[in-house]
Design a protein around this motif. Structure first.
Motif, PDB file in Angstrom:
ATOM      1  N   VAL A 112       0.853  -1.188   0.000  1.00 30.01           N
ATOM      2  CA  VAL A 112       0.000   0.000   0.000  1.00 30.01           C
ATOM      3  C   VAL A 112       0.895   1.246   0.000  1.00 30.01           C
ATOM      4  CG1 VAL A 112      -1.957  -1.112   1.138  1.00 30.01           C
ATOM      5  CG2 VAL A 112      -0.150  -0.072   2.521  1.00 30.01           C
ATOM      6  N   ASP A 113       0.280   2.404  -0.214  1.00 32.18           N
ATOM      7  CA  ASP A 113       1.080   3.634  -0.279  1.00 32.18           C
ATOM      8  C   ASP A 113       0.784   4.571   0.889  1.00 32.18           C
ATOM      9  OD1 ASP A 113      -1.445   4.556  -0.979  1.00 32.18           O
ATOM     10  OD2 ASP A 113      -0.690   5.944  -2.509  1.00 32.18           O
ATOM     11  N   PHE A 114       0.282   4.021   2.005  1.00 38.47           N
ATOM     12  CA  PHE A 114      -0.043   4.873   3.139  1.00 38.47           C
ATOM     13  C   PHE A 114       0.647   4.397   4.416  1.00 38.47           C
ATOM     14  CE2 PHE A 114      -3.630   1.834   2.654  1.00 38.47           C
ATOM     15  CZ  PHE A 114      -3.519   1.142   3.847  1.00 38.47           C
ATOM     16  N   VAL A 115       0.706   5.310   5.370  1.00 37.68           N
ATOM     17  CA  VAL A 115       1.211   5.022   6.712  1.00 37.68           C
ATOM     18  C   VAL A 115       0.091   5.353   7.682  1.00 37.68           C
ATOM     19  CG1 VAL A 115       2.912   5.631   8.472  1.00 37.68           C
ATOM     20  CG2 VAL A 115       3.589   5.565   6.065  1.00 37.68           C
ATOM     21  N   MET A 116      -0.236   4.435   8.564  1.00 34.42           N
ATOM     22  CA  MET A 116      -1.342   4.640   9.503  1.00 34.42           C
ATOM     23  C   MET A 116      -1.000   5.699  10.538  1.00 34.42           C
ATOM     24  SD  MET A 116      -3.750   2.578   8.498  1.00 34.42           S
ATOM     25  CE  MET A 116      -4.855   2.606   9.910  1.00 34.42           C
ATOM     26  N   LEU A 117      -1.934   6.635  10.745  1.00 31.41           N
ATOM     27  CA  LEU A 117      -1.796   7.682  11.754  1.00 31.41           C
ATOM     28  C   LEU A 117      -2.901   7.498  12.804  1.00 31.41           C
ATOM     29  CD1 LEU A 117      -1.193  10.735   9.371  1.00 31.41           C
ATOM     30  CD2 LEU A 117       0.527   9.277  10.462  1.00 31.41           C
ATOM     31  N   GLY A 118      -3.043   8.439  13.703  1.00 31.39           N
ATOM     32  CA  GLY A 118      -4.065   8.344  14.737  1.00 31.39           C
ATOM     33  C   GLY A 118      -3.810   7.151  15.642  1.00 31.39           C
ATOM     34  N   ARG A 119      -4.815   6.349  15.864  1.00 23.55           N
ATOM     35  CA  ARG A 119      -4.683   5.134  16.673  1.00 23.55           C
ATOM     36  C   ARG A 119      -4.215   3.952  15.850  1.00 23.55           C
ATOM     37  NH1 ARG A 119      -9.674   3.614  17.933  1.00 23.55           N
ATOM     38  NH2 ARG A 119      -9.090   2.242  19.650  1.00 23.55           N
ATOM     39  N   GLY A 120      -3.878   4.202  14.587  1.00 19.96           N
ATOM     40  CA  GLY A 120      -3.314   3.163  13.737  1.00 19.96           C
ATOM     41  C   GLY A 120      -4.247   1.999  13.504  1.00 19.96           C
ATOM     42  N   LEU A 121      -3.753   0.784  13.737  1.00 21.16           N
ATOM     43  CA  LEU A 121      -4.526  -0.417  13.454  1.00 21.16           C
ATOM     44  C   LEU A 121      -5.755  -0.551  14.350  1.00 21.16           C
ATOM     45  CD1 LEU A 121      -1.712  -3.039  12.784  1.00 21.16           C
ATOM     46  CD2 LEU A 121      -3.179  -1.882  11.111  1.00 21.16           C
ATOM     47  N   ALA A 122      -5.745   0.088  15.507  1.00 24.62           N
ATOM     48  CA  ALA A 122      -6.939   0.060  16.359  1.00 24.62           C
ATOM     49  C   ALA A 122      -8.111   0.726  15.630  1.00 24.62           C
ATOM     50  CB  ALA A 122      -6.667   0.756  17.688  1.00 24.62           C
ATOM     51  N   ASP A 123      -7.841   1.841  14.950  1.00 21.94           N
ATOM     52  CA  ASP A 123      -8.885   2.490  14.149  1.00 21.94           C
ATOM     53  C   ASP A 123      -9.331   1.587  13.013  1.00 21.94           C
ATOM     54  OD1 ASP A 123      -9.020   4.862  15.610  1.00 21.94           O
ATOM     55  OD2 ASP A 123      -7.400   5.808  14.466  1.00 21.94           O
ATOM     56  N   ALA A 124      -8.384   0.840  12.431  1.00 22.87           N
ATOM     57  CA  ALA A 124      -8.706  -0.066  11.330  1.00 22.87           C
ATOM     58  C   ALA A 124      -9.635  -1.178  11.806  1.00 22.87           C
ATOM     59  CB  ALA A 124      -7.428  -0.654  10.741  1.00 22.87           C
ATOM     60  N   LEU A 125      -9.379  -1.719  12.992  1.00 25.80           N
ATOM     61  CA  LEU A 125     -10.255  -2.752  13.548  1.00 25.80           C
ATOM     62  C   LEU A 125     -11.665  -2.214  13.763  1.00 25.80           C
ATOM     63  CD1 LEU A 125      -7.939  -4.441  16.220  1.00 25.80           C
ATOM     64  CD2 LEU A 125      -8.555  -5.327  13.959  1.00 25.80           C
ATOM     65  N   ASP A 126     -11.763  -1.000  14.277  1.00 27.70           N
ATOM     66  CA  ASP A 126     -13.073  -0.379  14.509  1.00 27.70           C
ATOM     67  C   ASP A 126     -13.815  -0.163  13.188  1.00 27.70           C
ATOM     68  OD1 ASP A 126     -12.449  -0.333  17.186  1.00 27.70           O
ATOM     69  OD2 ASP A 126     -11.998   1.811  17.254  1.00 27.70           O
ATOM     70  N   LEU A 127     -13.085   0.315  12.170  1.00 29.55           N
ATOM     71  CA  LEU A 127     -13.700   0.568  10.869  1.00 29.55           C
ATOM     72  C   LEU A 127     -14.216  -0.732  10.263  1.00 29.55           C
ATOM     73  CD1 LEU A 127     -14.154   2.849   8.705  1.00 29.55           C
ATOM     74  CD2 LEU A 127     -12.062   2.003   7.615  1.00 29.55           C
ATOM     75  N   ALA A 128     -13.415  -1.778  10.337  1.00 33.98           N
ATOM     76  CA  ALA A 128     -13.826  -3.068   9.783  1.00 33.98           C
ATOM     77  C   ALA A 128     -15.048  -3.616  10.510  1.00 33.98           C
ATOM     78  CB  ALA A 128     -12.670  -4.057   9.857  1.00 33.98           C
ATOM     79  N   GLU A 129     -15.070  -3.482  11.822  1.00 34.91           N
ATOM     80  CA  GLU A 129     -16.220  -3.984  12.596  1.00 34.91           C
ATOM     81  C   GLU A 129     -17.486  -3.202  12.242  1.00 34.91           C
ATOM     82  OE1 GLU A 129     -18.227  -6.419  15.430  1.00 34.91           O
ATOM     83  OE2 GLU A 129     -16.412  -6.593  14.208  1.00 34.91           O
ATOM     84  N   THR A 130     -17.361  -1.898  12.070  1.00 34.74           N
ATOM     85  CA  THR A 130     -18.515  -1.083  11.678  1.00 34.74           C
ATOM     86  C   THR A 130     -19.020  -1.501  10.297  1.00 34.74           C
ATOM     87  OG1 THR A 130     -17.754   0.806  12.991  1.00 34.74           O
ATOM     88  CG2 THR A 130     -19.310   1.269  11.221  1.00 34.74           C
ATOM     89  N   TYR A 131     -18.089  -1.736   9.373  1.00 32.79           N
ATOM     90  CA  TYR A 131     -18.477  -2.164   8.019  1.00 32.79           C
ATOM     91  C   TYR A 131     -19.224  -3.491   8.082  1.00 32.79           C
ATOM     92  CZ  TYR A 131     -18.137  -3.433   3.088  1.00 32.79           C
ATOM     93  OH  TYR A 131     -18.442  -3.799   1.796  1.00 32.79           O
ATOM     94  N   TRP A 132     -18.684  -4.445   8.832  1.00 34.94           N
ATOM     95  CA  TRP A 132     -19.333  -5.751   8.938  1.00 34.94           C
ATOM     96  C   TRP A 132     -20.750  -5.605   9.500  1.00 34.94           C
ATOM     97  CZ3 TRP A 132     -18.580 -10.720   7.503  1.00 34.94           C
ATOM     98  CH2 TRP A 132     -19.405 -11.673   8.099  1.00 34.94           C
TER      99      TRP A 132
END
Length: 291
Positions: A112-132
């Motif tokens: 990928v061409d990005f670097v995670m900011l903010g809470r990083g992967l914790a935000d990613a887990l939250d986003l994925a759970e919301t999508y599901w």
């Protein structure tokens, strides 16, 4: 090593992670942070082992982590989280015994061409759970995210010729369109040459010149020629590249665009990364918690 917990999802390292990492890093098929499928071994009639002059293609690697979900709704739920986590870490992750095809990077961020900011992967887990949660009644939408990510990853094998990379990345774009169409529901039919522009408009993104129908939608013409006529840049597959001597890198931009589409489709279309330039080698910050 990943060790985090957010909401009902947690990730922890296995006790033997150091040994597993050492085994991977000492592999004879490792080159420039990519590990390739091992040679294919077959048993001879006499009981010996013969090595064929080609790889196994589908292969496995030692397991390093455990992912758990306190409110898991089934195997597909966890599998979706693993695909989303793969995307946001920028490397293929799998719980299967043989979940890799041809080659895979062993360092995060390679795909990928990005670097995670903010809470990083914790935000990613939250986003994925919301999508599901939002799309649980349409399980094909989780599978389409997985399909887009897998095609994006497969298209970056360093051994690919450009036409192969182009086809896989274009397939990833088509998957994104299928999902965007299901979610956004266009009011009129979208012609093939206008799919990228329609998605870019839907997510407030600038449309690359190579995908703009007003400029000829070069990428759609290239796709038709490649898929239907077995020609790439007017030559039989494998004998030409796009933009030679013109300081252009079409597949680099396609890769970057797919990354932005996946982020937007997962529900983070409001973040600045989605509208960042695709025509650069620069890595961009991705803050999923940003408004």
């Amino acid at each position: 090593m990943i060790a985090l917990s957010s909401g009902p999802v947690s990730i922890s390292a296995l006790p033997g992670i150091a040994s597993a990492k050492a085994d991977i890093e000492s592999s004879e098929t490792l080159d420039q942070d990519w590990i390739y499928a091992p040679p294919q071994l077959v048993s001879n009639l006499g009981g010996g082992v013969h090595q064929r002059p080609y790889s196994t293609r589908v292969f496995g690697l030692p397991k390093t982590h455990v992912i758990a979900h306190a409110l898991c709704e089934g195997h597909d739920h966890l599998t979706f989280h693993l695909w989303a986590l793969s995307f946001f870490t920028g490397m293929r992750l799998t719980a299967t015994e043989a979940g890799f095809v041809d080659a895979t990077p062993i360092k995060p961020g390679k795909l990928v061409d990005f670097v995670m900011l903010g809470r990083g992967l914790a935000d990613a887990l939250d986003l994925a759970e919301t999508y599901w949660t939002l799309h649980r009644s349409s399980p094909d939408r989780a599978r389409l995210i997985a399909a887009a990510v897998h095609a994006l990853f497969l298209g970056q094998n360093p051994r690919h010729l450009e036409f192969g990379r182009f086809i896989l990345l274009y397939t990833a774009i088509d998957v994104c369109f299928a999902l965007a169409k299901a979610v956004k529901r266009p009011t009129r039919p979208v012609r093939h040459a206008g799919r990228v522009k329609w998605m870019c408009d839907a997510f407030g993104m600038p449309t690359p010149a190579w995908a703009d129908p007003a400029s000829g939608a070069e990428v759609a013409s290239l796709r038709n020629e490649t898929v239907h006529e077995a020609l790439f840049m007017g030559e039989p597959l494998g004998f030409a590249v796009h933009g030679a001597g013109a300081n252009q890198n079409l597949t680099l931009e396609m890769r970057a665009l797919v990354c932005r589409f996946v982020v937007a489709l997962l529900g983070a279309d409001g973040c600045d990364y989605v509208r960042s330039p695709v025509n650069t080698w620069q890595r961009h910050g991705l803050n999923l918690a940003a408004p």
